[in-house]
Every structure is written in C-alpha cells, then in structure tokens.
Write a protein that holds these residues in place. Structure first.
Motif, mmCIF file in Angstrom:
data_model
loop_
_atom_site.group_PDB
_atom_site.id
_atom_site.type_symbol
_atom_site.label_atom_id
_atom_site.label_comp_id
_atom_site.label_asym_id
_atom_site.label_seq_id
_atom_site.Cartn_x
_atom_site.Cartn_y
_atom_site.Cartn_z
ATOM 1 N N ILE A 135 0.851 -1.187 0.000
ATOM 2 C CA ILE A 135 0.000 0.000 0.000
ATOM 3 C C ILE A 135 0.891 1.243 0.000
ATOM 4 O O ILE A 135 1.768 1.378 0.853
ATOM 5 C CB ILE A 135 -0.927 0.025 1.230
ATOM 6 C CG1 ILE A 135 -1.858 -1.186 1.225
ATOM 7 C CG2 ILE A 135 -1.726 1.315 1.271
ATOM 8 C CD1 ILE A 135 -2.670 -1.327 2.501
ATOM 9 N N VAL A 136 0.656 2.134 -0.953
ATOM 10 C CA VAL A 136 1.472 3.348 -1.075
ATOM 11 C C VAL A 136 0.557 4.569 -1.079
ATOM 12 O O VAL A 136 -0.222 4.774 -2.012
ATOM 13 C CB VAL A 136 2.319 3.325 -2.364
ATOM 14 C CG1 VAL A 136 3.278 4.517 -2.376
ATOM 15 C CG2 VAL A 136 3.068 2.022 -2.513
ATOM 16 N N VAL A 157 2.003 -6.722 2.909
ATOM 17 C CA VAL A 157 3.392 -7.020 3.281
ATOM 18 C C VAL A 157 4.183 -5.774 3.642
ATOM 19 O O VAL A 157 5.228 -5.867 4.296
ATOM 20 C CB VAL A 157 4.111 -7.789 2.154
ATOM 21 C CG1 VAL A 157 3.473 -9.150 1.954
ATOM 22 C CG2 VAL A 157 4.110 -6.997 0.850
ATOM 23 N N ALA A 158 3.705 -4.600 3.212
ATOM 24 C CA ALA A 158 4.435 -3.368 3.513
ATOM 25 C C ALA A 158 3.587 -2.161 3.163
ATOM 26 O O ALA A 158 2.583 -2.267 2.439
ATOM 27 C CB ALA A 158 5.759 -3.320 2.751
ATOM 28 N N GLU A 159 4.009 -1.010 3.695
ATOM 29 C CA GLU A 159 3.416 0.272 3.355
ATOM 30 C C GLU A 159 4.535 1.238 2.978
ATOM 31 O O GLU A 159 5.676 1.070 3.390
ATOM 32 C CB GLU A 159 2.638 0.849 4.552
ATOM 33 C CG GLU A 159 1.455 0.024 5.016
ATOM 34 C CD GLU A 159 0.755 0.649 6.212
ATOM 35 O OE1 GLU A 159 1.019 1.847 6.497
ATOM 36 O OE2 GLU A 159 -0.030 -0.056 6.866
ATOM 37 N N ALA A 212 9.260 6.940 -4.037
ATOM 38 C CA ALA A 212 10.628 6.447 -3.879
ATOM 39 C C ALA A 212 10.664 5.263 -2.917
ATOM 40 O O ALA A 212 11.332 4.253 -3.167
ATOM 41 C CB ALA A 212 11.539 7.570 -3.377
ATOM 42 N N GLU A 213 9.933 5.374 -1.813
ATOM 43 C CA GLU A 213 9.859 4.267 -0.864
ATOM 44 C C GLU A 213 9.166 3.062 -1.486
ATOM 45 O O GLU A 213 9.505 1.912 -1.191
ATOM 46 C CB GLU A 213 9.120 4.694 0.397
ATOM 47 C CG GLU A 213 9.910 5.631 1.298
ATOM 48 C CD GLU A 213 9.202 5.885 2.620
ATOM 49 O OE1 GLU A 213 8.139 5.263 2.856
ATOM 50 O OE2 GLU A 213 9.706 6.706 3.404
ATOM 51 N N ALA A 214 8.194 3.319 -2.363
ATOM 52 C CA ALA A 214 7.477 2.224 -3.022
ATOM 53 C C ALA A 214 8.419 1.386 -3.878
ATOM 54 O O ALA A 214 8.345 0.153 -3.880
ATOM 55 C CB ALA A 214 6.343 2.780 -3.877
ATOM 56 N N ARG A 236 7.637 14.106 -2.835
ATOM 57 C CA ARG A 236 8.944 13.483 -3.089
ATOM 58 C C ARG A 236 8.966 12.750 -4.422
ATOM 59 O O ARG A 236 9.802 13.035 -5.261
ATOM 60 C CB ARG A 236 9.346 12.541 -1.953
ATOM 61 C CG ARG A 236 10.766 11.997 -2.111
ATOM 62 C CD ARG A 236 11.188 11.157 -0.931
ATOM 63 N NE ARG A 236 12.452 10.502 -1.164
ATOM 64 C CZ ARG A 236 12.966 9.563 -0.385
ATOM 65 N NH1 ARG A 236 12.302 9.177 0.709
ATOM 66 N NH2 ARG A 236 14.124 9.019 -0.673
ATOM 67 N N MET A 237 8.068 11.778 -4.633
ATOM 68 C CA MET A 237 7.945 11.133 -5.935
ATOM 69 C C MET A 237 6.502 10.715 -6.125
ATOM 70 O O MET A 237 5.936 10.009 -5.290
ATOM 71 C CB MET A 237 8.856 9.911 -6.061
ATOM 72 C CG MET A 237 8.764 9.231 -7.440
ATOM 73 S SD MET A 237 9.743 7.705 -7.570
ATOM 74 C CE MET A 237 11.394 8.402 -7.614
#
Length: 213
Positions: free
Chosen positions: A6-7, A30-32, A37-39, A59-60
């Motif tokens: 999830i982004v 599994v992640a956020e 950029a973090e994605a 940021r992006m």
C-alpha cells in the motif's frame, strides 16, 4: 496468498486500506510506503503481487514510481488510487501501463474484489471509473486520430461494436444485453481486442476509441 503493498502519503488512508484487506484470509499486506521512492524500494524488498498506489504524493508521485517499478523483471500489478477530483496524472498513469484505477471511496467489498482480480492478471476498472476518465479527457483534441483508426481496423466488426460500448462506460452485462450476446462472449471480445491492440485495460481501450473520433 496475495501479497499487497500500500502506497499513500496519508497514514489514515493506508491504515484503512490495510484493515479492509487484512479482514480476508487470502490477502496479506506485506508493507506500506508514503511516497513513490519508498514504493520502489519496498517492491524490490517485499516482492508484492499487487501495489495499490496513490497518484499524487510528495517526493515522488505515483506515475514516476510506476514507470520505475515496471522496469523490474516480473513487476507487480500496479493499481492507481485517486480521489479523481483533478488528477492531471491519470492519463500519464494509463500510458505507463497501470493495470487499473480505483477511487479512494471504493466500497470495501469492491476493493477486495479488485485486488483479487488484479492478482489473477485482469485489469480492474469499474465502468463508472471508465466513464469518468473518458469524460475528463473528452474535450482534449487528439492529433492521432488517423493512427488510432488504423489500429482499430485490426478488430472484427463485432469486436469494434464491443469496444465502442466499452468506450461509453458500459459494463459487460450491459454490453451483452445491448448487443444480444452472452456476458462470457463479451469478455472474450474485450480480451481479444486488448491483446490485438497491445493494451492492458478497458480505459486504454476506451481512450483509443476516443482518439479515433
């Protein structure tokens, strides 16, 4: 188990999506990430099957991240999330091969269905979203009408009837009633048309029809 990333830059949105998705047994978040950029990093680290990604983030943005994610070997399916009030990024995301669009107010049941559908390899675009996207871009002049018409010429007459109905925002069941065919046949025509045209979802198909005039 369907692995989901999830982004979104809003923590409340991420929490809400996680709660909805983790309420079923076959989906795991599994992640956020809170920006594009973090994605990109999270995709490499966690290898999700499906990414739910906000279009507009600091940021992006989601479209830039989508392009980078699609450079990976066997990239995940990316579904863009939007409020769709004024998203100038929508058209770019479609061109960057997002597999679908979901409005952030999508009902929980429909969100779960969308994740499952995407994981199975199909596009997730509700007919109402398709219509809103087409309406949003209907006033834009396309210089590519001859090229678009040439591309559509590879379709059979029946396939062209179906894709024109898709461009009007009709669901498969509505197309089946209008063209007097089964819903299964409609799905087959849509799938074949997408394959012939090298497209990935119904909105790209509808935009091509619009470009052709």
């Amino acid at each position: 188990m369907i692995r989901v990333l999830i982004v979104d830059d809003e923590a409340l949105v991420r929490t809400g999506l996680r709660m909805i998705l983790e309420a079923v047994d076959d989906i795991e978040v599994v992640a956020e990430a809170d920006n594009g950029a973090e994605a990109i990093t999270a995709v490499a680290r966690h290898r999700p099957h499906v990414v739910l990604m906000d279009v507009r983030m600091p940021r992006m943005d989601g479209v830039t991240a989508l392009r980078e994610i699609n450079r990976y070997e066997n990239p995940p399916k990316v579904v863009m999330l939007t409020t769709f009030d004024r998203d100038e990024y929508v058209h770019s995301a479609l061109r960057a091969k997002a597999v679908g669009f979901l409005l952030k107010d999508t009902a929980p049941r429909d969100l779960i269905t969308a994740v499952r559908t995407t994981a199975d390899g199909s596009a997730v675009l509700a007919p109402t979203v398709t219509k809103r996207l087409i309406d949003a871009f209907a006033g834009q002049h396309s210089p590519d009408a001859p090229a678009a018409r040439k591309r559509l010429a590879v379709l059979t007459a029946r396939e062209q009837h179906v894709v024109h109905a898709v461009a009007r925002g009709l669901a498969n069941a509505e197309i089946a009633r209008e063209l007097d065919m089964s819903e299964t046949t409609v799905k087959a025509h849509v799938s074949r048309s997408l394959a012939k045209l090298g497209l990935t979802n119904r909105v790209q198909l509808a935009l091509l029809v619009r470009d052709a005039g």
